[in-house]
Design a protein around this motif. Structure first.
Motif, PDB file in Angstrom:
ATOM      1  N   VAL A 217      10.147  -0.753  10.182  1.00  8.63           N
ATOM      2  CA  VAL A 217      10.338   0.313   8.691  1.00  8.63           C
ATOM      3  C   VAL A 217      11.164   0.267   7.519  1.00  8.63           C
ATOM      4  O   VAL A 217      11.107  -0.345   6.861  1.00  8.63           O
ATOM      5  CB  VAL A 217       9.688   1.665   8.857  1.00  8.63           C
ATOM      6  N   ILE A 223       5.070  -3.511   3.676  1.00 11.91           N
ATOM      7  CA  ILE A 223       4.592  -2.982   4.202  1.00 11.91           C
ATOM      8  C   ILE A 223       3.227  -2.568   3.869  1.00 11.91           C
ATOM      9  O   ILE A 223       2.681  -2.154   2.805  1.00 11.91           O
ATOM     10  CB  ILE A 223       5.162  -1.276   4.216  1.00 11.91           C
ATOM     11  N   CYS A 225      -0.857  -1.040   4.315  1.00 10.42           N
ATOM     12  CA  CYS A 225      -1.037   0.059   5.875  1.00 10.42           C
ATOM     13  C   CYS A 225      -2.230  -0.246   5.304  1.00 10.42           C
ATOM     14  O   CYS A 225      -3.532   0.358   4.756  1.00 10.42           O
ATOM     15  CB  CYS A 225      -0.854   1.103   5.048  1.00 10.42           C
ATOM     16  N   PHE A 234       4.110   7.144   8.462  1.00 10.69           N
ATOM     17  CA  PHE A 234       5.577   7.141   8.752  1.00 10.69           C
ATOM     18  C   PHE A 234       6.268   7.441   7.489  1.00 10.69           C
ATOM     19  O   PHE A 234       5.970   8.039   6.492  1.00 10.69           O
ATOM     20  CB  PHE A 234       6.464   5.570   8.958  1.00 10.69           C
ATOM     21  N   ALA A 239      11.381   4.101   4.337  1.00  9.42           N
ATOM     22  CA  ALA A 239      11.311   2.958   3.533  1.00  9.42           C
ATOM     23  C   ALA A 239      12.568   2.706   2.400  1.00  9.42           C
ATOM     24  O   ALA A 239      12.898   3.932   2.026  1.00  9.42           O
ATOM     25  CB  ALA A 239      10.085   3.218   2.522  1.00  9.42           C
TER      26      ALA A 239
END
Length: 339
Positions: A217, A223, A225, A234, A239
């Motif tokens: 991550v 990213i 999801c 997370f 990030a």
């Protein structure tokens, strides 16, 4: 109605490849389609689950998608999510075609994400982390490759077999890919909820992320999801600035995949403000808690495409709940290619 053509999943995939889906969505927005004008999506509770009805109109066409969500179907060996799309002539309202509604969702959802990423993400984004292992997770790998030079994929999911299977499919595409099954969660801020349209893979609520998942991550450029997680996946503090995160897994006010820390740091783009403020727990929960206000939303998808959203120094977030205009645009493209 007896002669109404039916476009199945394979036909939709052939008629509208993912790159074409991205293009027609962008064309529709550039032609003046206003996402804010899409009718609200009625969600009807029934004994076996829910019905979602998604109507929309656009120039020559009108359409509606009817989706059923039956949580008990898993025990019966049946799909949890099923659906059909009906396309009508815009002038006469005569039915033109029926289509596989779930295949349409599986196509337009990653295409919408890819369109947002095209205008939001760093040009050289190549490292992708995907949360989830269902159809939407793979669809997002395919779609994001269309708009960014993705080379490396980390799949994070609960089930080791499903995670590895998706990683193997990514390797078949020529990507470097690995599976991670470390349990993801955002820690004490987690809030319960659910979101059914993204696919079967859900994320659990467990302890803090550590090890390979945290490392992936933190290093990610993108990213995605794609889960039905009931809690943030997370810690947002992991990030990095400049990463682009797309969240597609929920459409309920108490359901979210992202925590308030990430949302507060990010430039946040939504499909439409009206739908996000009614359905997107990823922004509603932080607003409810006072972490952000509605003014924190940087713009909708049409404004992003038009260049009226300027990304700040932190992360970039695109939150999708799924909207009826997207189904209609892609369904119309499929019908026109079929005819």
């Amino acid at each position: 109605m007896s002669g109404l053509p039916y476009l199945d999943a394979a036909t939709l995939e052939r008629l509208v490849p993912i790159g074409r889906a991205v293009a027609v969505l962008e064309d529709a927005l550039r032609a003046g389609l206003d996402p804010e004008a899409t009718p609200p999506r009625p969600i009807v509770d029934v004994p076996a689950g829910q019905l979602l009805l998604m109507p929309a109109s656009m120039r020559r066409y009108v359409g509606v998608k009817a989706v059923s969500i039956a949580p008990g179907n898993a025990e019966l060996g049946l799909p949890r999510i099923q659906g059909t799309y009906l396309l009508f002539d815009g002038d006469t309202l005569a039915p033109l075609a029926a289509m596989d509604g779930i295949a349409l969702t599986s196509l337009r959802t990653p295409a919408v994400s890819a369109l947002a990423v095209r205008h939001l993400a760093e040009p050289g984004a190549r490292r992708l982390v995907v949360f989830g292992s269902g159809p939407q997770a793979y669809g997002h790998v395919l779609a994001l490759r269309e708009v960014r030079p993705v080379e490396d994929v980390t799949v994070v999911a609960r089930d080791p077999g499903r995670a590895e299977a998706l990683a193997a499919r990514c390797r078949e595409l020529g990507l470097t890919a690995r599976a991670r099954t470390d349990p993801p969660a955002a820690g004490p801020e987690a809030d319960p909820g659910a979101g059914p349209e993204a696919g079967p893979e859900a994320g659990p609520a467990v302890g803090p992320v550590a090890g390979p998942v945290a490392e992936a991550v933190a290093a990610a450029d993108l990213i995605a999801c794609c889960t039905t997680a009931r809690d943030p996946l997370f810690p947002g503090k992991l990030a990095r600035d400049g990463v682009t995160v797309v969240a597609v897994g929920s459409h309920e006010p108490d359901a979210r995949e992202l925590d308030g820390d990430l949302v507060a740091r990010a430039t946040v783009v939504v499909e439409a403000r009206a739908s996000a403020l009614a359905e997107a727990g990823d922004v509603i929960v932080p607003i409810r808690r006072g972490t952000i206000t509605s003014r924190h939303l940087a713009g909708n998808l049409a404004e992003l495409i038009a260049g009226r959203v300027v990304a700040g120094p932190g992360p970039r977030v695109f939150k999708s709940t799924g909207m009826a205009w997207e189904d209609l645009v892609v369904a119309a493209a499929a019908y026109e290619a079929w005819t």
